[in-house]
Design an enzyme around this catalytic site. Structure first.
Site, PDB file in Angstrom:
ATOM      1  N   LYS A   1      23.215   2.090  16.989  1.00  0.00           N
ATOM      2  CA  LYS A   1      23.486   1.833  15.566  1.00  0.00           C
ATOM      3  C   LYS A   1      22.166   2.015  14.839  1.00  0.00           C
ATOM      4  O   LYS A   1      21.322   1.130  14.814  1.00  0.00           O
ATOM      5  CB  LYS A   1      24.008   0.402  15.383  1.00  0.00           C
TER       6      LYS A   1
ATOM      7  N   GLU B   1      12.626  -6.780  19.868  1.00  0.00           N
ATOM      8  CA  GLU B   1      11.302  -6.453  19.313  1.00  0.00           C
ATOM      9  C   GLU B   1      11.368  -6.788  17.830  1.00  0.00           C
ATOM     10  O   GLU B   1      12.077  -6.122  17.066  1.00  0.00           O
ATOM     11  CB  GLU B   1      10.981  -4.974  19.516  1.00  0.00           C
TER      12      GLU B   1
ATOM     13  N   CYS C   1       5.634  -2.360  12.495  1.00  0.00           N
ATOM     14  CA  CYS C   1       5.646  -3.764  12.920  1.00  0.00           C
ATOM     15  C   CYS C   1       4.274  -4.189  13.437  1.00  0.00           C
ATOM     16  O   CYS C   1       3.934  -5.363  13.398  1.00  0.00           O
ATOM     17  CB  CYS C   1       6.692  -3.969  13.999  1.00  0.00           C
TER      18      CYS C   1
ATOM     19  N   GLU D   1       5.631 -11.914   6.747  1.00  0.00           N
ATOM     20  CA  GLU D   1       5.558 -10.466   6.951  1.00  0.00           C
ATOM     21  C   GLU D   1       6.017  -9.773   5.665  1.00  0.00           C
ATOM     22  O   GLU D   1       7.122 -10.021   5.177  1.00  0.00           O
ATOM     23  CB  GLU D   1       6.463 -10.047   8.112  1.00  0.00           C
TER      24      GLU D   1
HETATM   25  P1  NAD Z   1      16.527  -5.321   9.982  1.00  0.00           P
HETATM   26  O1  NAD Z   1      16.482  -6.467  10.924  1.00  0.00           O
HETATM   27  O2  NAD Z   1      16.886  -5.572   8.581  1.00  0.00           O
HETATM   28  O3  NAD Z   1      17.573  -4.225  10.489  1.00  0.00           O
HETATM   29  C1  NAD Z   1      17.474  -3.650  11.761  1.00  0.00           C
HETATM   30  C2  NAD Z   1      18.848  -3.170  12.189  1.00  0.00           C
HETATM   31  O4  NAD Z   1      19.699  -4.282  12.384  1.00  0.00           O
HETATM   32  C3  NAD Z   1      19.538  -2.265  11.190  1.00  0.00           C
HETATM   33  O5  NAD Z   1      20.182  -1.223  11.892  1.00  0.00           O
HETATM   34  C4  NAD Z   1      20.554  -3.186  10.545  1.00  0.00           C
HETATM   35  O6  NAD Z   1      21.678  -2.523  10.027  1.00  0.00           O
HETATM   36  C5  NAD Z   1      20.941  -4.054  11.719  1.00  0.00           C
HETATM   37  N1  NAD Z   1      21.487  -5.373  11.390  1.00  0.00           N
HETATM   38  C6  NAD Z   1      21.185  -6.158  10.333  1.00  0.00           C
HETATM   39  N2  NAD Z   1      21.862  -7.327  10.410  1.00  0.00           N
HETATM   40  C7  NAD Z   1      22.594  -7.275  11.555  1.00  0.00           C
HETATM   41  C8  NAD Z   1      23.501  -8.169  12.182  1.00  0.00           C
HETATM   42  N3  NAD Z   1      23.784  -9.382  11.676  1.00  0.00           N
HETATM   43  N4  NAD Z   1      24.088  -7.792  13.342  1.00  0.00           N
HETATM   44  C9  NAD Z   1      23.817  -6.585  13.888  1.00  0.00           C
HETATM   45  N5  NAD Z   1      22.973  -5.692  13.325  1.00  0.00           N
HETATM   46  C10 NAD Z   1      22.352  -6.031  12.175  1.00  0.00           C
HETATM   47  O7  NAD Z   1      15.113  -4.608  10.121  1.00  0.00           O
HETATM   48  P2  NAD Z   1      14.554  -3.382   9.257  1.00  0.00           P
HETATM   49  O8  NAD Z   1      14.382  -3.850   7.854  1.00  0.00           O
HETATM   50  O9  NAD Z   1      15.394  -2.199   9.531  1.00  0.00           O
HETATM   51  O10 NAD Z   1      13.117  -3.153   9.929  1.00  0.00           O
HETATM   52  C11 NAD Z   1      11.980  -3.833   9.541  1.00  0.00           C
HETATM   53  C12 NAD Z   1      11.715  -5.017  10.442  1.00  0.00           C
HETATM   54  O11 NAD Z   1      11.719  -4.600  11.798  1.00  0.00           O
HETATM   55  C13 NAD Z   1      10.375  -5.669  10.245  1.00  0.00           C
HETATM   56  O12 NAD Z   1      10.520  -7.055  10.336  1.00  0.00           O
HETATM   57  C14 NAD Z   1       9.551  -5.178  11.424  1.00  0.00           C
HETATM   58  O13 NAD Z   1       8.464  -5.985  11.777  1.00  0.00           O
HETATM   59  C15 NAD Z   1      10.574  -5.116  12.475  1.00  0.00           C
HETATM   60  N6  NAD Z   1      10.186  -4.175  13.534  1.00  0.00           N
HETATM   61  C16 NAD Z   1       9.715  -4.664  14.715  1.00  0.00           C
HETATM   62  C17 NAD Z   1       9.298  -3.796  15.715  1.00  0.00           C
HETATM   63  C18 NAD Z   1       8.730  -4.282  17.033  1.00  0.00           C
HETATM   64  O14 NAD Z   1       8.476  -3.456  17.906  1.00  0.00           O
HETATM   65  N7  NAD Z   1       8.489  -5.561  17.214  1.00  0.00           N
HETATM   66  C19 NAD Z   1       9.381  -2.430  15.498  1.00  0.00           C
HETATM   67  C20 NAD Z   1       9.856  -1.972  14.262  1.00  0.00           C
HETATM   68  C21 NAD Z   1      10.264  -2.862  13.292  1.00  0.00           C
HETATM   69  O1  6OD Z   2       5.097   2.331  20.271  1.00  0.00           O
HETATM   70  C1  6OD Z   2       6.125   1.715  20.575  1.00  0.00           C
HETATM   71  O2  6OD Z   2       6.687   1.873  21.669  1.00  0.00           O
HETATM   72  C2  6OD Z   2       6.711   0.779  19.628  1.00  0.00           C
HETATM   73  N1  6OD Z   2       7.796   0.084  20.051  1.00  0.00           N
HETATM   74  C3  6OD Z   2       6.170   0.659  18.393  1.00  0.00           C
HETATM   75  C4  6OD Z   2       6.669  -0.210  17.410  1.00  0.00           C
HETATM   76  C5  6OD Z   2       6.272  -0.067  16.134  1.00  0.00           C
HETATM   77  C6  6OD Z   2       6.822  -0.878  15.115  1.00  0.00           C
HETATM   78  O3  6OD Z   2       7.034  -0.493  14.000  1.00  0.00           O
END
Ligand code: NAD
Ligand code: 6OD
Length: 484
Positions: free
Chosen positions: A176, A252, A286, A388
């Site tokens: 998804k 993550e 992230c 964040e």
């Molecule tokens: P988000 O949590 O809003 O959405 C991520 C995904 O989850 C989307 O596909 C969304 O449609 C889906 N989603 C939302 N609510 C849901 C639910 N209740 N059930 C199932 N699916 C659901 O995140 P975003 O805004 O797309 O991304 C930004 C965030 O992601 C930031 O907080 C960032 O730090 C984090 N992030 C973390 C990592 C990591 O490796 N730790 C990597 C990238 C992004």
């Molecule tokens: O480099 C990766 O494997 C990874 N998961 C990076 C995440 C970046 C977050 O935005």
């Protein structure tokens, strides 16, 4: 306008419900996306199970690995198509996507296609009362159908970071993608077909989170495990959904990552590194640095140099010559980031640079632009230091002592990443070991070794992926005991 369809059982599937994907550059509609409902999620999950029982499950490890290697070549052949799609959805500079997103999209399959060929198994000889003994060995088996829920910031990179190991381990997936970035996951469906990956192994369903494809997928009882990348709040909701049926999750999540700059650092390298870690991908990483602690003797000089660097960043569209900073992904996200800009000003922050929307030509005026922003003068308890923001912005604060800066860097509910800038190696080792984060870089940032463990501490995640660590999530280890 493009039509973006679901990809189920090797076919592109239309639905009656649609949503519009808009360009981050000028907010014009660029795609009509077919939203999956419960029926499409059911079909995708069923197709994934059928592939597990049939053509995919019957392949030898070597055949499976060979197919994933062919996929790497096929992604590379379609490099420009992936680049085009990723830049259109996110607005990120073409140079960034060409160096990071798309090559990593291919590398995420390569590393696990190679690794899976050489995974060792454990073996124990056991004593038994009759003196004949028993032999115990372990085998790894796929977990089943994996639900893969992805964010929008590095769409292809983060999706394949999950799909690569999942498929290498013999699972099938239902992906998804974020509603903001539907294109590259869909394009990958075409490439899967070209390579001959059996129908049902890789499925893509489009939609939103709650009451839409995200929730339908994660609540589906026949999804055997869920891997999620995104906000900590969403991860919590997904963990609740996964509790039904006691299904495993890999999460993550968000971060509020510090950089620690000691006075003995190589200043040019630290400035270059902090500019990248705070502003690349418009801060939508992230692992991005949102807090910089600078040892007091260097503080004024560091802030001045960082300001000069931020002001020199060229803002523009993906294909503009020399562009380094694109727009944010959406209006909604622009509004969120600008709300922090207003709060920082309201709290009395010193706005070293930025703090608003950059002047853009008329044709881009409706785009999701924000200025790269540096603040000083706020304390560790301010929301700017704690929450964040996920934009091109950073709070810079002075520190006086090593113990103090370690305590302040760790004073957060998150624990994803940290960068340390120093030329004193003993200090680098000493400080790195005390940082409560899954990943600490010394004199670098986002330097990735895909065989090393990746994941967050505290509220930044659950589990580790990367190299053999991915096997812990994507395979089930079974013990076979043979009585002699
Ligand atoms: P988000 O949590 O809003 O959405 C991520 C995904 O989850 C989307 O596909 C969304 O449609 C889906 N989603 C939302 N609510 C849901 C639910 N209740 N059930 C199932 N699916 C659901 O995140 P975003 O805004 O797309 O991304 C930004 C965030 O992601 C930031 O907080 C960032 O730090 C984090 N992030 C973390 C990592 C990591 O490796 N730790 C990597 C990238 C992004
Ligand atoms: O480099 C990766 O494997 C990874 N998961 C990076 C995440 C970046 C977050 O935005």
């Amino acid at each position: 306008m493009k039509e973006i369809r679901n990809f189920i059982n090797g076919e592109f599937v239309e639905t009656a419900r649609h949503f519009t994907k808009r360009s981050p550059m000028d907010y014009s509609p660029i795609a009509r996306v077919h939203e999956a409902g419960k029926a499409e999620i059911d079909r995708a999950v069923e197709a994934a199970h059928a592939a597990l029982r049939g053509p995919w499950g019957n392949l030898s490890l070597s055949e499976r690995s060979g197919m994933l290697s062919a996929l790497v070549d096929a992604i590379t052949l379609r490099f420009d198509d992936f680049l085009e799609a990723e830049c259109a959805d996110t607005g990120k500079p073409r140079s960034l996507a060409a160096h990071l997103d798309i090559p990593r999209g291919a590398a995420n399959f390569k590393v696990f296609a190679d690794l899976i060929r050489s995974v060792p198994a454990e073996f124990f000889e056991s004593a038994t009362p009759d003196g004949r003994g028993a032999l115990n060995y372990s085998i790894r088996r796929p977990v089943g159908v994996i639900g893969v829920v992805c964010p929008w910031n590095l769409p292809l990179l983060l999706m394949t970071w999950k799909v690569g190991p999942a498929l290498a381990c013999g699972n099938t997936v239902v992906v998804k993608p974020s509603e903001e970035t539907p294109q590259t996951a869909t394009l990958l469906g075409e490439v899967m077909n070209q390579v001959g990956i059996p129908a049902g192994v890789y499925n893509v369903v489009h939609g939103f989170g709650p009451d839409s494809a995200g929730a339908f997928l994660t609540e589906h009882p026949k999804v055997n495990a869920i891997t999620f990348t995104g906000e900590t709040r969403t991860g919590t909701a997904i963990m609740k959904a996964a509790a039904q049926g006691a299904r495993p999750v890999s999460l993550e999540l968000g971060g509020k990552n510090p950089a620690i700059v000691f006075a003995d650092c190589d200043l040019d390298a630290a400035i270059e590194g902090c500019l990248r870690s705070s502003f690349s991908n418009s801060g939508q990483v992230c692992l991005a640095t949102e807090r910089i602690y600078v040892e007091r003797p260097l503080f004024e000089k560091f802030v001045q140099r960082l300001k000069e660097g931020a002001e020199a960043l060229k803002i523009g569209c993906p294909d503009d010559e020399g562009v380094e900073l694109g727009p944010l992904v959406s209006r909604e996200h622009q509004e969120k980031v600008l709300s922090y800009y207003r709060k920082a000003a309201g709290m009395g922050a010193t706005v070293v640079t930025g703090g608003g929307v950059p002047p853009m030509p008329e044709r881009l005026a409706q785009g999701c632009w924000v200025q790269p922003t540096i603040w000083t003068g706020l304390d560790d308890d301010s929301i700017i230091a704690r929450e964040e923001i996920f934009g091109p912005c950073v709070l810079v604060q002075p520190f006086d002592a090593e113990d103090e800066v370690i305590r302040r860097a760790n004073d957060t509910e998150y624990g994803l990443a940290c960068s340390i800038w120093t030329q004193n190696l003993s200090r680098a080792h000493r400080v790195a070991a005390q940082i409560e984060a899954g990943l600490v870089w010394v004199n670098s940032w986002f330097l990735r070794e895909l065989r090393a463990p990746f994941g967050g501490s505290k509220q930044s995640g659950i589990g580790r992926e990367g190299g053999v660590h991915s096997l812990e999530f994507y395979t089930e280890l079974r013990n076979i005991c043979i009585k002699l």
